[in-house]
Design a protein around this motif. Sequence first.
Motif, PDB file in Angstrom:
ATOM      1  N   PHE A 168       0.810  -1.213   0.000  1.00  0.00           N
ATOM      2  CA  PHE A 168       0.000   0.000   0.000  1.00  0.00           C
ATOM      3  C   PHE A 168       0.846   1.268   0.000  1.00  0.00           C
ATOM      4  CE2 PHE A 168      -3.707  -2.556   1.527  1.00  0.00           C
ATOM      5  CZ  PHE A 168      -4.621  -2.108   0.593  1.00  0.00           C
ATOM      6  N   LEU A 169       1.899   1.305   0.813  1.00  0.00           N
ATOM      7  CA  LEU A 169       2.695   2.518   0.911  1.00  0.00           C
ATOM      8  C   LEU A 169       3.258   2.912  -0.449  1.00  0.00           C
ATOM      9  CD1 LEU A 169       4.037   4.735   2.635  1.00  0.00           C
ATOM     10  CD2 LEU A 169       5.952   3.159   2.965  1.00  0.00           C
ATOM     11  N   CYS A 170       3.801   1.948  -1.186  1.00  0.00           N
ATOM     12  CA  CYS A 170       4.366   2.242  -2.502  1.00  0.00           C
ATOM     13  C   CYS A 170       3.283   2.692  -3.478  1.00  0.00           C
ATOM     14  CB  CYS A 170       5.095   1.020  -3.046  1.00  0.00           C
ATOM     15  SG  CYS A 170       6.531   0.527  -2.067  1.00  0.00           S
ATOM     16  N   SER A 171       2.104   2.123  -3.352  1.00  0.00           N
ATOM     17  CA  SER A 171       1.007   2.533  -4.224  1.00  0.00           C
ATOM     18  C   SER A 171       0.668   4.002  -4.009  1.00  0.00           C
ATOM     19  CB  SER A 171      -0.221   1.656  -3.957  1.00  0.00           C
ATOM     20  OG  SER A 171       0.067   0.287  -4.170  1.00  0.00           O
ATOM     21  N   TYR A 172       0.642   4.424  -2.759  1.00  0.00           N
ATOM     22  CA  TYR A 172       0.357   5.834  -2.478  1.00  0.00           C
ATOM     23  C   TYR A 172       1.534   6.735  -2.882  1.00  0.00           C
ATOM     24  CZ  TYR A 172      -3.961   4.562  -0.092  1.00  0.00           C
ATOM     25  OH  TYR A 172      -5.231   4.102   0.198  1.00  0.00           O
ATOM     26  N   TRP A 173       2.754   6.223  -2.798  1.00  0.00           N
ATOM     27  CA  TRP A 173       3.890   6.991  -3.321  1.00  0.00           C
ATOM     28  C   TRP A 173       3.699   7.275  -4.811  1.00  0.00           C
ATOM     29  CZ3 TRP A 173       8.598   3.868  -1.002  1.00  0.00           C
ATOM     30  CH2 TRP A 173       8.769   4.248   0.337  1.00  0.00           C
ATOM     31  N   LEU A 174       3.223   6.270  -5.558  1.00  0.00           N
ATOM     32  CA  LEU A 174       3.013   6.463  -6.990  1.00  0.00           C
ATOM     33  C   LEU A 174       1.953   7.526  -7.245  1.00  0.00           C
ATOM     34  CD1 LEU A 174       3.849   5.550  -9.818  1.00  0.00           C
ATOM     35  CD2 LEU A 174       2.047   3.798  -9.694  1.00  0.00           C
ATOM     36  N   VAL A 175       0.905   7.543  -6.423  1.00  0.00           N
ATOM     37  CA  VAL A 175      -0.105   8.599  -6.527  1.00  0.00           C
ATOM     38  C   VAL A 175       0.551   9.970  -6.372  1.00  0.00           C
ATOM     39  CG1 VAL A 175      -2.110   9.638  -5.378  1.00  0.00           C
ATOM     40  CG2 VAL A 175      -2.021   7.161  -5.732  1.00  0.00           C
ATOM     41  N   GLU A 176       1.376  10.113  -5.349  1.00  0.00           N
ATOM     42  CA  GLU A 176       2.040  11.391  -5.121  1.00  0.00           C
ATOM     43  C   GLU A 176       2.914  11.783  -6.302  1.00  0.00           C
ATOM     44  OE1 GLU A 176       3.334  12.732  -1.211  1.00  0.00           O
ATOM     45  OE2 GLU A 176       3.192  10.634  -0.561  1.00  0.00           O
ATOM     46  N   CYS A 177       3.627  10.819  -6.860  1.00  0.00           N
ATOM     47  CA  CYS A 177       4.520  11.125  -7.974  1.00  0.00           C
ATOM     48  C   CYS A 177       3.738  11.606  -9.197  1.00  0.00           C
ATOM     49  CB  CYS A 177       5.361   9.901  -8.316  1.00  0.00           C
ATOM     50  SG  CYS A 177       6.670   9.555  -7.112  1.00  0.00           S
ATOM     51  N   PHE A 178       2.632  10.963  -9.508  1.00  0.00           N
ATOM     52  CA  PHE A 178       1.844  11.425 -10.652  1.00  0.00           C
ATOM     53  C   PHE A 178       1.237  12.796 -10.395  1.00  0.00           C
ATOM     54  CE2 PHE A 178       1.756   6.983 -12.318  1.00  0.00           C
ATOM     55  CZ  PHE A 178       2.220   7.288 -13.589  1.00  0.00           C
ATOM     56  N   GLU A 205      -0.262  15.240 -13.359  1.00  0.00           N
ATOM     57  CA  GLU A 205      -1.323  14.365 -13.871  1.00  0.00           C
ATOM     58  C   GLU A 205      -2.353  14.125 -12.768  1.00  0.00           C
ATOM     59  OE1 GLU A 205      -0.030  11.036 -16.242  1.00  0.00           O
ATOM     60  OE2 GLU A 205       1.960  11.934 -16.518  1.00  0.00           O
ATOM     61  N   HIS A 206      -3.065  15.184 -12.428  1.00  0.00           N
ATOM     62  CA  HIS A 206      -3.951  15.175 -11.271  1.00  0.00           C
ATOM     63  C   HIS A 206      -5.086  14.163 -11.416  1.00  0.00           C
ATOM     64  CE1 HIS A 206      -6.124  16.670  -7.780  1.00  0.00           C
ATOM     65  NE2 HIS A 206      -7.204  16.802  -8.539  1.00  0.00           N
ATOM     66  N   GLU A 207      -5.756  14.147 -12.541  1.00  0.00           N
ATOM     67  CA  GLU A 207      -6.900  13.242 -12.697  1.00  0.00           C
ATOM     68  C   GLU A 207      -6.460  11.786 -12.595  1.00  0.00           C
ATOM     69  OE1 GLU A 207      -9.026  14.158 -16.238  1.00  0.00           O
ATOM     70  OE2 GLU A 207      -9.631  16.167 -15.542  1.00  0.00           O
ATOM     71  N   LYS A 208      -5.321  11.473 -13.183  1.00  0.00           N
ATOM     72  CA  LYS A 208      -4.800  10.102 -13.084  1.00  0.00           C
ATOM     73  C   LYS A 208      -4.475   9.761 -11.634  1.00  0.00           C
ATOM     74  CE  LYS A 208      -1.297   7.041 -15.068  1.00  0.00           C
ATOM     75  NZ  LYS A 208      -0.236   6.925 -16.112  1.00  0.00           N
ATOM     76  N   ALA A 209      -3.860  10.704 -10.925  1.00  0.00           N
ATOM     77  CA  ALA A 209      -3.509  10.467  -9.523  1.00  0.00           C
ATOM     78  C   ALA A 209      -4.758  10.255  -8.682  1.00  0.00           C
ATOM     79  CB  ALA A 209      -2.694  11.637  -8.987  1.00  0.00           C
ATOM     80  N   VAL A 210      -5.794  11.032  -8.932  1.00  0.00           N
ATOM     81  CA  VAL A 210      -7.044  10.885  -8.181  1.00  0.00           C
ATOM     82  C   VAL A 210      -7.677   9.521  -8.437  1.00  0.00           C
ATOM     83  CG1 VAL A 210      -9.431  11.708  -8.046  1.00  0.00           C
ATOM     84  CG2 VAL A 210      -7.537  13.344  -7.966  1.00  0.00           C
TER      85      VAL A 210
END
Length: 603
Positions: free
Chosen positions: A522-532, A537-542
Amino acid sequence: MVQEQISDYGLLSDCQSAALVSRDGSIDWYSPQRFDASSVFARLLDPAAGYWSLAPRGTYTTERAYIPDSLVLETTFSTPTGRATVRDALALGPGERGHDLGLASPHVLLRVVTGGQGEVSFRSVLSARPDYGLLHPLIELHDGHAVIHDGASDLHLQAQAALHLDGSDLYADLTVRSGEAVGLALAFRETGDGERPPLINAQRTLEDTVEAWRSWGAMHHTYRGPYADAVHLGSLVLQGLTYQPTGAIIAAPTTSLPEVIGGSANWDYRYVWLRDLGMTLRALWTAGCPSQVDRFVTWVTRTLGNLTATTDHVQIMYTVLGQHIVAEHELDHLAGYRNHRPVRIGNGAWRQRQHDVLGEVVETIHMLRDHLAPLGEASRRLVVDLANRAATAWQETDSGMWEARGPEQHYLSAKVMCWVALDRALRLAPLLGDGLPLDRWQSERDAVHRTIVDRGWSERVGAYTGIIGSDTLDASALLMPLVGVLPARDPRMRSTIEVIARELANEDGDVRRWREEQNAFFLCSYWLVECFEMLGEHEKAVRMFERISSHANDLGLLSEMVSPRSGELIGNHPQAFSHMGLMNAAYRLGGVRDSSGCEQDER
């Protein structure tokens, strides 16, 4: 019995110990003395290792939720004859409010059954098996009261219902109608504590516990960004994983829930990692929970001791009391979750060298510098000692932040966080006093940065990799833009983010740490959100954030990992890392500035 899934469990906490209660009203994990102490209920890890079930006799369905702004769990049972609710809690100290939450927890497990409609008959079965299921205890039965004896402690069960003894199990049958309530309370006492506990009014104590949690929540409702409910629940979970007498925060309240079903990566997470502590406190700070900060710094400085006087590596983990030895043992008498051994207590990683913790601690103090100002002498000395160590350690091998149990390597994440230690120490220099080796810190900071950028990059993979000079892709490279080593829009960093998204993640954003890993972290998944989000790429991150967060159980709790194929929660539960990752990603999506000043707006 059919083994419950990890997602079936809710967390109870008194900020000193924790219990897990299933969807069907069975408490299958409880260590009453302290988070890292031995259990009295451990059916989570073996059917014969103890539990306390409280459920209707016959068929039923359930719905459950936390009472708002609390970790008091409310489960509604619907049966053919009526509906009733069980409220479960670990009691907080009488009258405790706000920042005092959990300082004087009485170590009492509360269960209150309230009739809602019609008539519902319940059966309580309390099968205590102290010391991780090794002991069938001696039980003394009195009128409305039972004493369960362990060599080192006693459990006192008080019930507003007749108790019956069958071997080493206690039974009680009770029936509630609309408006009626029946309370049960299980109090822990160490041997030698004296007389049995006074009569406990379970209903009043539970109501006081709800008010205590709400008073804490009222002081921390400052976050106004997106996903506020998930962020607030995360702050409650992190508070629930805090050992309040010292301020230390554990990684999770459980042990040996496997990272892979059928594998052997079953670890005890009931301890305090400096890495987790720093990241978690940054999340709590942004959520409006600064009360932990001073106590954290005090705990860390006292626990680490005088680093100047030793050349030993900085230990990465400790008990909640600050004890250094966390010896690992396997409990061969326990079958393990879903019959998957081993079951471990203690954690052998306490002996490992993990250089990233140097940067985690200094980064935390840097972020909180305004709150801590003026820095005390112990804090100043700690920053200087850690920076001096980072100036040397970045050139050395270690076991990495994922705690590999093989040979040490030159892990990229260790270099990144050594850079952070030096960079933040330089920023803190005006607060640290005179006589600092600033030239050395700056030259070593620049040298490690060159090593990261030049030797951490793999032309073949098209990404920064997990080990210097290797082609091994690792999600820990996502840390680089989050801590300011490189901007996310740097061409090589952008490529790294995109390669990790393509090679280690599925379309929902569930990220595995490396290619061979079966489940997503999970932690890495949320890191990827932050990176995008940092790439614009806000919509993709959301979209990714919402899909990842949808894996939470019905109470909003996240374990360590998730199966990308089935969506099943995997690993120790609930996990501080995971909730911290969610909270930090939510802040990022809402435009919150982080401690490194990376491309964000103020909240």
